[in-house]
Design a protein around this motif. Sequence first.
Motif, PDB file in Angstrom:
ATOM      1  N   ARG A 349      66.495  74.475  36.228  1.00 22.52           N
ATOM      2  CA  ARG A 349      65.107  74.135  35.922  1.00 22.52           C
ATOM      3  C   ARG A 349      64.494  75.172  34.988  1.00 22.52           C
ATOM      4  O   ARG A 349      63.718  74.836  34.084  1.00 22.52           O
ATOM      5  N   ARG A 411      52.914  61.828  20.798  1.00 22.88           N
ATOM      6  CA  ARG A 411      54.230  61.210  21.001  1.00 22.88           C
ATOM      7  C   ARG A 411      55.041  61.242  19.709  1.00 22.88           C
ATOM      8  O   ARG A 411      56.255  61.462  19.723  1.00 22.88           O
ATOM      9  N   GLU A 420      66.165  68.085  26.377  1.00 26.54           N
ATOM     10  CA  GLU A 420      65.921  67.046  27.382  1.00 26.54           C
ATOM     11  C   GLU A 420      64.482  67.056  27.876  1.00 26.54           C
ATOM     12  O   GLU A 420      63.878  66.001  28.057  1.00 26.54           O
ATOM     13  N   ARG A 421      63.886  68.234  28.089  1.00 23.56           N
ATOM     14  CA  ARG A 421      62.537  68.298  28.641  1.00 23.56           C
ATOM     15  C   ARG A 421      61.522  67.669  27.692  1.00 23.56           C
ATOM     16  O   ARG A 421      60.629  66.926  28.125  1.00 23.56           O
ATOM     17  N   ARG A 423      62.156  65.406  25.407  1.00 26.67           N
ATOM     18  CA  ARG A 423      62.416  63.951  25.365  1.00 26.67           C
ATOM     19  C   ARG A 423      61.807  63.271  26.592  1.00 26.67           C
ATOM     20  O   ARG A 423      61.270  62.158  26.495  1.00 26.67           O
ATOM     21  N   GLU A 424      61.896  63.925  27.745  1.00 30.74           N
ATOM     22  CA  GLU A 424      61.281  63.374  28.955  1.00 30.74           C
ATOM     23  C   GLU A 424      59.766  63.253  28.778  1.00 30.74           C
ATOM     24  O   GLU A 424      59.161  62.246  29.171  1.00 30.74           O
ATOM     25  N   LEU A 425      59.162  64.261  28.202  1.00 31.50           N
ATOM     26  CA  LEU A 425      57.721  64.214  27.997  1.00 31.50           C
ATOM     27  C   LEU A 425      57.341  63.094  27.034  1.00 31.50           C
ATOM     28  O   LEU A 425      56.329  62.409  27.236  1.00 31.50           O
ATOM     29  N   HIS A 426      58.146  62.915  25.994  1.00 30.20           N
ATOM     30  CA  HIS A 426      57.884  61.828  25.044  1.00 30.20           C
ATOM     31  C   HIS A 426      57.875  60.485  25.771  1.00 30.20           C
ATOM     32  O   HIS A 426      57.003  59.628  25.532  1.00 30.20           O
ATOM     33  N   ALA A 427      58.817  60.296  26.670  1.00 33.81           N
ATOM     34  CA  ALA A 427      58.899  59.029  27.398  1.00 33.81           C
ATOM     35  C   ALA A 427      57.770  58.878  28.408  1.00 33.81           C
ATOM     36  O   ALA A 427      57.339  57.756  28.708  1.00 33.81           O
ATOM     37  N   THR A 428      57.274  59.987  28.923  1.00 33.83           N
ATOM     38  CA  THR A 428      56.251  59.945  29.976  1.00 33.83           C
ATOM     39  C   THR A 428      54.849  59.785  29.412  1.00 33.83           C
ATOM     40  O   THR A 428      53.934  59.374  30.135  1.00 33.83           O
ATOM     41  N   ASN A 576      49.400  60.571  35.728  1.00 26.65           N
ATOM     42  CA  ASN A 576      50.739  60.858  35.210  1.00 26.65           C
ATOM     43  C   ASN A 576      50.675  61.308  33.758  1.00 26.65           C
ATOM     44  O   ASN A 576      51.395  62.219  33.337  1.00 26.65           O
ATOM     45  N   ALA A 580      51.764  65.038  32.181  1.00 28.93           N
ATOM     46  CA  ALA A 580      52.668  65.203  31.033  1.00 28.93           C
ATOM     47  C   ALA A 580      52.008  66.029  29.933  1.00 28.93           C
ATOM     48  O   ALA A 580      52.636  66.922  29.335  1.00 28.93           O
TER      49      ALA A 580
END
Length: 908
Positions: A349, A411, A420-421, A423-428, A576, A580
Motif C-alpha cells: 500500500r 479525469r 495503478e493508483r 488509474r483507479e482514481l481516474h475510474a472512480t 465517493n 477520490a
Amino acid sequence: MDPALGPPEQMAEKRDELTPMMAQYHDLCARYDDAIVLFQVGDFYETFCGAAERTARLLEIALTSREDSTGEYPMAGIPIDNAESYIEELLEAGYRVAVADQVEEPGETSGVVERAVTRVITPGTLTEDELLSSDDNNFVAAIAREGDRLGLALLDVSTGDFYATSATAAESIADEVSRFAPSEAVVGPDAPADPVPDDCMVTPFDVRAFDGERAKEKVSAYFRNPDALLAGDAELRACGALLAYAEYVRGGEHEGERGEADDEERVEAVFEGDADQRLEYITQLTRYDPREYLLLDAVALRSLELFEPRTVHGRDDATLVGVLDETASALGGRKLRDWIRRPLLDPNRIEARHDAVAELKSAVRRRERLHDSLREVYDLERLIGRISRERANARDLRSLRDTLAVVPEIREQLADADCERLRELHATLDPLTDVRELIEDAVVEEPPIEITEGGIIAEGYDEDLDDLRGTARDGKQWIDDLEERERERTGIDSLKVGHNSVHGYYIEVTNPNLDAVPENYQRRQTLKNSERFVTPKLKEREDEIVGAQQRADEREYELFREVRSEIAAEVERVQNLADAIARLDALVSLATVAAQYDYCRPEMLERDGREGLEIDIEGGRHPVVERTQESFVPNDARLTNGRRLAVITGPNMSGKSTYMRQVAQIVLLAQIGSFVPARSARLTPVDRIFTRVGASDDIAGGRSTFMVEMDELATILREADERSLVLLDEVGRGTSTADGLAIAQAITEHIHDRVGATTLFATHHHPLTELTDDLEAAFTLHFEVDQAEGEVVFHHEIAPGAATGSYGVEVATAAGVPEDVVERSRELVAEAAGDGSGEDETIDERAETGEPDAPGETTDVEATAAATADGGDIPTDVAAELRALDLAHLTPVEALTELDRLKRLLED
C-alpha cells in the motif's frame, strides 16, 4: 463548565407569576439544563439572569437588564446576524448552546410569539461552516464497555466520516482518541473516561443509548448486518450510542420541523427510530484495527510536532502537516491529515502511493494543471451533508454544480496515467453528469441566499411557475404603462405611479392638481403636499400581481426542495467522488513538496521474517527545521538489527534532538506514502514510534518532571518491541546525577537485552557510552564541535564515537549568560575536576567506591537504602511497603518509580 445551567433560581421561585415570554425562557432552560439557551427576541439572541452574567463576562458584551411586572432581570444579548462568532467563543469556553428561535411570525399571533430550540450546538457536532475549520475533521467520540473490551466510535457529523475500533486496554483506546483528537465524547455507564483528554468535552447522554439491543437496532437502521461489520458488542454499543447522540443533537433542524419537539420528545424519537431523525449522509462505517497502522500515542504526536508546534511561541506552520500541505481543496487537506494521523504498515500500500507521487512529481505540467483544477473544488463532503440535512441553499447547489463541472478536466489529466493508483482514481472520478445537469436546468446561475423569496428556479424548468411569473410580469407591465396612460387621460403631467410595502400600488397627485383627479380615483393616503389614490382596476391588477408572485415564490420553494431532495438521494455517489478527489489532491500535494524541496523516493523493505528494523538514510534532513533555516546540514542514519541502539552525545544546541526527530519524521513520511528529505533511504515499516523527548511537569496532575518521565518510560518498556522505533532524550534529568545515570544505564541495558527496539538515545551522561563495549547491538554517535578562543562552534554533523565533553560553559556563553556567571561556572568546573568528582567514572565504579554524587551529598538511592538498613525514622507503613516490593518482578524503571514515590512519602 458549570454543573447546571437550568432555570434561573430567580425565575424558578415564581414560575407561575412570570410573563408569558419569560415563562417560555424558564421552561426552555429547564428542558436544556446542560446548555446556555440563546433566546430569540427580535433581531437578538438574549440570555437572562445568571446566564446573562456568565455570557456577558465570557463574550465581553454589555450586561443590561429587563424589567417587567414580575421583577428586574439581568440581560445580555448578541445580534443574530453575527451570532456564530459568539457561539464559537461559548463552545471554546466549554459550553453547549441551545438556540431557541421564534418559530412563528410576530404579526401572525395575538399572544406571545412561540419559540423552540431548533439547534443544539456542541463542540463535536458542529456543521456550520462559520464554526468549523476546513483543515481538519471535527470528531465526536463514544466509548462503551462490553466485558473486558472497550469500544470506540468516532463520527464527524459535518462530513459523515465514521470509524470504529476496540481494545482491551484503556491505554490503547487513549492512543486512538489522541490520534483523532475529538472535540467531544459521550461515555458509556461502565466505560472509563480516562482515555478522554482534558481538552475534550465529556457530555452526559441517556444511558439507554448504550444498551446492546438498542444500539444494534440503531446501527442496523444505517448499515446491513452490523454483526459482520463490527468486531464485537463493545464496538456495536459505541456506534449505536454515537448515532443516537448525533440524531438527538441534529434533530429538529430540518426546514419545516422547527420547534415541533422538546428535548425529552427528541430523545424518545431517537429511541423509537423516528425516520425523520435519521442522518441520511452517514453511509459508510469504517471498522479498523489500530495494528493496521503505525501507532502514535499522544506523547509521540506532540513530540514529533505533527500537527501543533511544541512551544507556544512556535510558528503555526512549523509542523509536519504545515510543510506537507500544498493541497488545493479542503477535501485534500483533511485527507492529508488523516494519512499523517494513520501511517501505513503494508509495504504494498505504501509503494502504491509512492508510485503515484513519483509519476506526478515527474509530470510537471500535469501536476500543475491538476492543482489548478482542484482549486475549483468546493468541500463536497460538507456540501452533501448540508444538502442531506435540508440546510443547503441554492448557492450550495451551484457550488456543487461548479465542482462537478471540473471533474471531466481532472479525469482527462489522468486518462493516460501509468501507475495503478492514478488509474483507479481516474475510474472512480464519477462526474455525476445527471446531477450537474439537474442543477444547471433548475437553478439560476447567481441565486439569492434566501430560498423562500423566489428568484432561484431557472426559466423553462417548470411550466406552472413560468405561467405564474408571466401573470406577474404582465401585471407589472400594465402598471408600468399606467402612469403614461393616466397622464394623457387626466392632463396631470406630474402624476406618478408608485409602490410601497404598506399601501401597495398607488397613483400620486400633488395638491395643486387635485381638481383634475377623475371620479373613479379612490383616496388611499394623504401626505403634506400630495394625495395618493387607487382605482378599481389598479386594485384588481395588484391582487393579480401579488397573488401570482406569492404563488410563484411558494412554487419555487417547493421545486427547490424537490431538486435538493433528488440530489440528496445521490449522497453516496457524491461522497465517493469527494473521497477520490481528496486522495488525488493529497497525492498532488506530496508530489509538489517532493519536487520543490528535493525529496527522494524511499525504498520500502519487505519484512519477510526479518528480525528488527533497517533504517538506512543517507543525507537526511529535518523536514520542518530545514524550512526555517537558510542552510541545513544533512546527516546519515544507519540502524540494523545488529546495530540498533545508538547512544548519542554532544553539547546542547549541537543537534541531537533535531537529529532524532528527523529520523522519526522521515520514517513517518515514508509510511504515509510521501517522498522523504534525503539523498536516499531504505526503510523497513515501523509498527510504532515511542518518544521520551523534553521535560515538563504535570502541574494539574500533581506529577513532577521525573514522574512524567518515568510514566512515559514505563509505557515504552512495557509496549515497545523489535518493530518499534524509540527516541530517548536526556532520560534521568529530573533527579540527581547518580540516580539519573543509574536510570539511563538500566534503561539502555533493558532495551538492548529484552525489548530489542531500534533506539536513538541522546544523553549527557558520558559514562553511558562505555556501555556500548558490553552491548553487542549498541554503538555511539556524537555531534562534533570546535572550540576557539573560548567560543564553541557547532557543525551539526554526526560522527561515530563519543563526544569528548559537554561544553556546557561555552554553550552558556553562546546563549548570552552574563560573564560573571560564566566565570564562576568555570571556577566550579575546575574545582570539581581537581576533586576528582567529574563525570568520567561509571556508575559501577561509583557503586564500588561508595562515593556520593558531590562532596557531602548522598544519592536518592543511597539515602533510602541506608535509612532502610538502620531503621532510621521511616514510618511503619512506608517500611511495610518497602518490604512488600517484589523486586524480582519489577523492571529497573518500575523499581525506581516506586522508590521515588516512597521517597516523596518520607519527605511529606
